[in-house]
Design an enzyme around this catalytic site. Structure first.
Site, PDB file in Angstrom:
ATOM      1  CD  GLN A  86      -2.640  -1.053   2.666  1.00 55.09           C
ATOM      2  OE1 GLN A  86      -2.501  -2.022   3.398  1.00 55.09           O
ATOM      3  NE2 GLN A  86      -3.380  -0.014   3.016  1.00 55.09           N
ATOM      4  CG  PHE A 104      -8.493  -5.900   3.886  1.00 50.80           C
ATOM      5  CD1 PHE A 104      -9.632  -5.289   3.390  1.00 50.80           C
ATOM      6  CD2 PHE A 104      -8.094  -7.111   3.342  1.00 50.80           C
ATOM      7  CE1 PHE A 104     -10.375  -5.886   2.375  1.00 50.80           C
ATOM      8  CE2 PHE A 104      -8.837  -7.714   2.326  1.00 50.80           C
ATOM      9  CZ  PHE A 104      -9.975  -7.107   1.841  1.00 50.80           C
ATOM     10  CD  GLU A 112      -1.172   2.650   6.778  1.00 49.99           C
ATOM     11  OE1 GLU A 112      -2.315   2.184   6.946  1.00 49.99           O
ATOM     12  OE2 GLU A 112      -0.804   3.717   7.287  1.00 49.99           O
ATOM     13  NE  ARG A 140      -7.817   6.943  11.673  1.00 50.15           N
ATOM     14  CZ  ARG A 140      -8.534   7.927  11.103  1.00 50.15           C
ATOM     15  NH1 ARG A 140      -9.782   8.146  11.460  1.00 50.15           N
ATOM     16  NH2 ARG A 140      -7.993   8.692  10.179  1.00 50.15           N
ATOM     17  NE  ARG A 145     -12.724  -1.890   4.805  1.00 47.13           N
ATOM     18  CZ  ARG A 145     -13.308  -2.611   3.852  1.00 47.13           C
ATOM     19  NH1 ARG A 145     -13.258  -3.919   3.884  1.00 47.13           N
ATOM     20  NH2 ARG A 145     -13.933  -2.032   2.849  1.00 47.13           N
ATOM     21  CG  PHE A 183      -5.106   3.259  11.473  1.00 46.13           C
ATOM     22  CD1 PHE A 183      -4.215   2.449  10.795  1.00 46.13           C
ATOM     23  CD2 PHE A 183      -4.602   4.405  12.086  1.00 46.13           C
ATOM     24  CE1 PHE A 183      -2.865   2.771  10.720  1.00 46.13           C
ATOM     25  CE2 PHE A 183      -3.248   4.732  12.016  1.00 46.13           C
ATOM     26  CZ  PHE A 183      -2.382   3.919  11.329  1.00 46.13           C
ATOM     27  CB  THR A 215      -4.593  10.996  13.035  1.00 49.97           C
ATOM     28  OG1 THR A 215      -3.580   9.999  13.084  1.00 49.97           O
ATOM     29  CG2 THR A 215      -5.951  10.322  12.977  1.00 49.97           C
ATOM     30  CB  ALA A 221      -6.160   7.411   6.326  1.00 49.05           C
ATOM     31  CD  GLU A 273      -9.549   3.164   7.384  1.00 56.11           C
ATOM     32  OE1 GLU A 273      -9.468   4.374   7.085  1.00 56.11           O
ATOM     33  OE2 GLU A 273      -8.820   2.626   8.215  1.00 56.11           O
TER      34      GLU A 273
HETATM   35  N1  MTE Z   1     -11.456  -2.890  -0.176  1.00 50.36           N
HETATM   36  C1  MTE Z   1     -10.905  -3.982  -0.736  1.00 50.36           C
HETATM   37  N2  MTE Z   1     -11.623  -4.663  -1.646  1.00 50.36           N
HETATM   38  N3  MTE Z   1      -9.649  -4.402  -0.402  1.00 50.36           N
HETATM   39  C2  MTE Z   1      -8.895  -3.741   0.543  1.00 50.36           C
HETATM   40  O1  MTE Z   1      -7.769  -4.134   0.818  1.00 50.36           O
HETATM   41  N4  MTE Z   1      -8.813  -1.859   2.143  1.00 50.36           N
HETATM   42  C3  MTE Z   1      -9.609  -0.966   2.976  1.00 50.36           C
HETATM   43  C4  MTE Z   1     -10.621  -0.188   2.133  1.00 50.36           C
HETATM   44  N5  MTE Z   1     -11.337  -1.069   1.270  1.00 50.36           N
HETATM   45  C5  MTE Z   1      -9.470  -2.589   1.164  1.00 50.36           C
HETATM   46  C6  MTE Z   1     -10.767  -2.182   0.746  1.00 50.36           C
HETATM   47  C7  MTE Z   1      -8.794  -0.007   3.726  1.00 50.36           C
HETATM   48  S1  MTE Z   1      -8.054  -0.535   5.135  1.00 50.36           S
HETATM   49  C8  MTE Z   1      -8.661   1.301   3.340  1.00 50.36           C
HETATM   50  S2  MTE Z   1      -7.794   2.392   4.260  1.00 50.36           S
HETATM   51  C9  MTE Z   1      -9.287   1.800   2.107  1.00 50.36           C
HETATM   52  O2  MTE Z   1      -9.912   0.767   1.365  1.00 50.36           O
HETATM   53  C10 MTE Z   1      -8.207   2.466   1.262  1.00 50.36           C
HETATM   54  O3  MTE Z   1      -8.664   2.939   0.061  1.00 50.36           O
HETATM   55  P1  MTE Z   1      -9.323   4.385  -0.097  1.00 50.36           P
HETATM   56  O4  MTE Z   1      -8.489   5.321   0.696  1.00 50.36           O
HETATM   57  O5  MTE Z   1      -9.294   4.620  -1.536  1.00 50.36           O
HETATM   58  O6  MTE Z   1     -10.694   4.248   0.473  1.00 50.36           O
HETATM   59  N1  LUZ Z   2      -2.808   5.245   8.499  1.00 54.81           N
HETATM   60  C1  LUZ Z   2      -2.122   6.274   8.987  1.00 54.81           C
HETATM   61  C2  LUZ Z   2      -4.127   5.141   8.659  1.00 54.81           C
HETATM   62  O1  LUZ Z   2      -0.908   6.303   8.835  1.00 54.81           O
HETATM   63  N2  LUZ Z   2      -2.787   7.257   9.612  1.00 54.81           N
HETATM   64  C3  LUZ Z   2      -4.120   7.247   9.812  1.00 54.81           C
HETATM   65  O2  LUZ Z   2      -4.691   8.150  10.393  1.00 54.81           O
HETATM   66  C4  LUZ Z   2      -4.835   6.140   9.328  1.00 54.81           C
HETATM   67  N3  LUZ Z   2      -6.141   6.044   9.514  1.00 54.81           N
HETATM   68  C5  LUZ Z   2      -6.775   4.991   9.066  1.00 54.81           C
HETATM   69  C6  LUZ Z   2      -6.079   3.993   8.412  1.00 54.81           C
HETATM   70  N4  LUZ Z   2      -4.766   4.083   8.207  1.00 54.81           N
HETATM   71 MO1  MOS Z   3      -6.464   1.169   5.825  1.00 51.82          MO
HETATM   72  S1  MOS Z   3      -6.229   0.399   7.716  1.00 51.82           S
HETATM   73  O1  MOS Z   3      -5.992   2.726   6.244  1.00 51.82           O
HETATM   74  O2  MOS Z   3      -5.064   0.559   5.115  1.00 51.82           O
END
Ligand code: MTE
Ligand code: LUZ
Ligand code: MOS
Length: 754
Positions: free
Chosen positions: A191, A222, A226, A304, A336, A338, A434, A503, A707
């Protein structure tokens, strides 16, 4: 627009790291990891392994040319263990061989001698031993001490929420190959391509520009990639640099589950005080976060948790403290939500406890305390454009909730061995990293001479369909067919210094950067259009239907012609856009500020039905009202809500991580770690959009969605407790998740000890 990837996904044509056609001479790697959770390495004997024909090299910390350090926030994590190991699964060496089977055989020939020490596996144990990742942090507002004195009711309790395995379909992996002059190209399932680039550069002791990190797409992440996609990339890059050969490493599922961190388990305590009108006047909570053996993202996750300590409720006096506890588990990481879900579980438990003791429905307390405009969060942000009451009310009316509750009561009176339960779960989730510094992004556009367009951003596609949305953004801005637009891979050479895709803010940040790039090019086009169509300054140009419109009338100038004419005038058809979120700020020295661009709101109403002989249960329905803002893609957004909900339900009801006392993961495969399947998901998931104006800081007013809906899953836990109480009035809730059928059965027949 349909998810751009659906066609190739269904046909099996989508490329993941393991699908890349490898180059001739590619070597294969496997990680040798610690068999114990806490110990001192006395000796590792690699001689037999090295003698095996086809083994190219075994890398250890001693081979690292730069710094043996991968810590993202705190510099406390080696890539390869040196003399000590701190969790089972900690990488010690990388075996590189001509084939994977040789590498596996060689790994078995490695002999390790160690002195084993007792392992710490729980947060409380670490707390008692003063084993911490970082100093505790407290978010506070008002004065809880004096407020509790004014309360009519005070309740206290403890909670536990377990960790969660990400179980992305595509396991961790990377493929690296040498280019000329000591440059390396890394293809990574991450990620955070920039994190991979930065940390690998540090490991190799070379500048970042020597590394090109390429991400095609992820088979899910998910949060688990990251920053935990990084070590595997650094390992293959190091091997490729030293051996001058391409090196591939893909973790097998059982290795991935053992070696990588998960959602943080939390042990928590709460004290909640209410007045006669059920207003919550004071709330105190202590969180004990099980961080694992090193910091990873734990400090940010801790933050968070504190931000979401009060979920959707206005509480004037709050004191929330988090202890990040160092244990002998793999470093726990982003998942997801966090840390938000963990914090919300505690306040929901506190409210459920209060309601149980007062013998009133839980939702009466929830409803009496929902946030409104002008209310201040404990961290100082003032709530505005607040939608939580609207979402709540709309849930009641749209889904005829009062009738459903009456039906449940009637059902429970008429049935002895089957009981139903229900719950409400309001969610208010802040959008932005954050860490204010991380809230910026860039995009790069090339328009080619034939009018086709290539766009690159810092966003990583991981199933959330960000690529589809990026294409939509450019198509809307240029007024051209989506078929004219190609989204490129995510690559650090094209778009640099990216924040991780995380995030839930990725689509906003990168989409806004992309819009800015589009606007800049359109401005340039403006001059050409004026010239070609001899327009005056009053004429209004717009881009629609692959054509130029003047004062809302279609002109003869097509997109293709305009592009060519622009090029012919020696004007650039390429542009970058940069966006950084305005307004947001946070001062950690006082723990106050305005950290979030906006909030996402919603409410879930859950009904469960429990078999009171066997303890198993069905989730009959989850009725959701969710604030999408003005969604630019309903299909995708609804898919995100459904997926997140089910993932949240899995965390709260069935996914039971189990480490033994020695820190060995026993739930280490899909036969022992149960995740939701088609039989256990809710029979009905209804999702109703709350019509709101969106928010200007959301991309085209379409709010972030990744999330927030995970936390609707928390409702299922409380619906199950509600059903237990219908059967066993003596039941004393333990707020110990997940609520597995075993635990539920114990609850059905528990006797009240008080
Ligand atoms: N959806 C799918 N299908 N697969 C994933 O790994 N990750 C989730 C969410 N939806 C995820 C997902 C998480 S943890 C985050 S932070 C967001 O997607 C990230 O993408 P966005 O910032 O574009 O919403
Ligand atoms: N990652 C991060 C995150 O580095 N900062 C955030 O605030 C956060 N929030 C949600 C998911 N990932
Ligand atoms: Mo989502 S926990 O911010 O990758």
């Amino acid at each position: 627009m349909k998810n751009k990837d659906s066609y190739t996904h269904v046909r099996g044509e989508s490329l993941f790291v393991d699908d890349i056609n490898v180059k001739q001479g590619t070597l294969h790697a496997i990680v040798f990891d610690s068999p114990v959770a806490n110990g001192r390495i006395i000796n590792v004997d690699y001689s037999a392994a090295l003698q095996l024909a086809g083994v190219a090299k075994i890398f250890t910390y001693a081979d690292i040319p730069g710094e043996n350090q991968i810590g993202a926030i705190i510099q406390d994590e080696p890539l390869f263990a040196e003399n000590e190991v701190h969790y089972q699964g900690q990488p010690i060496a990388l075996v590189v061989a001509e084939s994977l089977s040789i590498a596996k055989k060689a790994k078995k020939l490695i002999k390790i001698k160690f002195e084993e020490f007792p392992a710490i596996t729980t947060a409380k144990e670490a707390f008692e031993k003063k084993s911490f990742i970082s100093p505790p942090r407290t978010f506070a507002i008002g004065n809880t001490k004096t407020a509790f004195e004014k309360c009519d009711y005070i309740f206290e309790g403890t909670t536990f929420s377990n960790g969660q395995e990400h179980l992305y379909l595509e396991t961790q992996g990377s493929y690296s190959y040498p280019m000329e002059n000591g440059n390396i190209k890394i293809i990574s399932s991450t990620q955070g391509p920039t994190a991979v680039q930065k940390i690998t550069a540090k490991i190799l002791g070379i500048p970042m520009h020597k590394l090109e990190v390429e991400v095609i797409r992820l088979g899910g992440a998910f949060g688990g990639k990251e920053d935990q996609g990084t070590p595997w990339a650094a390992m293959t890059a190091m091997a490729a640099l030293k051996l001058h050969k391409p090196v591939k490493l893909i973790l097998e599922r059982i290795d991935d589950m053992r070696m990588t961190g998960k959602r943080h388990p939390y042990e928590s305590t709460f004290k909640i005080g209410l007045d006669k009108n059920l207003r919550i006047l004071a709330y105190e909570t202590d969180y004990y976060q099980n961080a694992g053996a090193s910091a990873d993202l734990s400090p940010a996750i801790a933050e968070r948790t504190l931000f979401h300590a009060t979920n959707s409720y206005y509480i004037p006096n709050v004191k929330a403290t988090l202890y990040s506890c160092k244990t002998n588990l793999p470093p726990n990481t982003a998942f997801r939500g966090f840390g938000g879900p963990q914090g919300m579980f505690v306040i929901e438990s506190a409210i459920a406890k209060a309601a149980g003791e007062l013998n009133i429905p839980t939702y009466k307390i929830q409803e009496a305390n929902l946030i409104q405009d002008g209310d201040v969060f404990p961290y100082g942000q003032v709530s505005s454009e607040t939608q939580i009451k609207n979402a709540w009310k709309h849930t009641f009316t749209f889904y005829n909730v009062e009738d459903k509750i009456k039906n449940i009561s009637r059902f429970n009176k008429e049935n002895i061995i089957r009981k139903k339960g229900y719950s409400f779960m309001p969610v208010t989730f802040g959008i932005s990293f954050t860490n204010t510094m991380m809230n910026h992004a860039r995009a790069l556009i090339h328009i080619y001479q034939d009018g086709s367009v290539g766009i690159s951003t810092g966003a990583v596609e991981m199933g959330q369909s960000v690529n589809t949305k990026m294409i939509q953004v450019a198509a809307i801005s240029f007024g051209i067919d989506k078929e004219k637009i190609k989204i490129e891979t995510t690559n650090t050479t094209r778009v640099a210094n990216t924040s991780p895709t995380a995030a839930s803010a990725t689509t906003d940040l990168n989409g806004k950067a992309l819009l800015k790039a589009c606007d800049k090019i359109k401005k340039r086009f403006g001059k050409v259009i004026n010239e070609l169509l001899s327009l005056s300054s009053e004429d209004i140009i717009s881009f629609k239907d692959n054509c130029i419109y003047v004062n809302d009338e279609k002109s003869a100038l097509s997109w293709e012609k305009l592009v060519w004419e622009t090029f012919a005038r020696r004007i650039s058809l390429s542009e970058i856009g940069h966006y950084s979120t305005p307004v947001i700020n946070f001062d950690k020295t006082i723990e106050k500020g305005h950290p979030f661009a906006y909030y996402v709101y919603g409410t879930a109403f859950t009904i469960v039905s429990v078999d009171c002989i066997r303890g198993d249960y069905d989730i009959e329905s989850v009725d959701i009202v969710h604030d999408f803002g003005k969604s630019i893609n309903k299909g995708i957004d609804i898919g995100q809500v459904e997926g997140a909900l089910v993932q949240g339900i899995g965390w709260m009801t069935m996914e039971e991580l189990y480490y033994d006392k020695k820190g060995h993961l026993l739930s280490n495969s899909l036969s022992t770690y149960k995740i939701p399947d088609i039989f256990s998901v809710p029979k009905h998931i209804n999702i109703e959009a709350l019509e709101t104006n969106g928010n200007d800081m959301a991309i085209l007013k379409s709010k972030a969605v990744g999330e927030p809906p995970l936390m609707y899953g928390i409702g299922t836990y409380f619906a199950l407790e509600n059903a237990i109480k219908a059967f066993n009035p003596d039941y004393n809730p333990e707020f110990d998740s997940p609520m597995t059928p075993e635990k539920l059965l114990m609850g059905l027949y528990a006797e009240n000890k008080t």
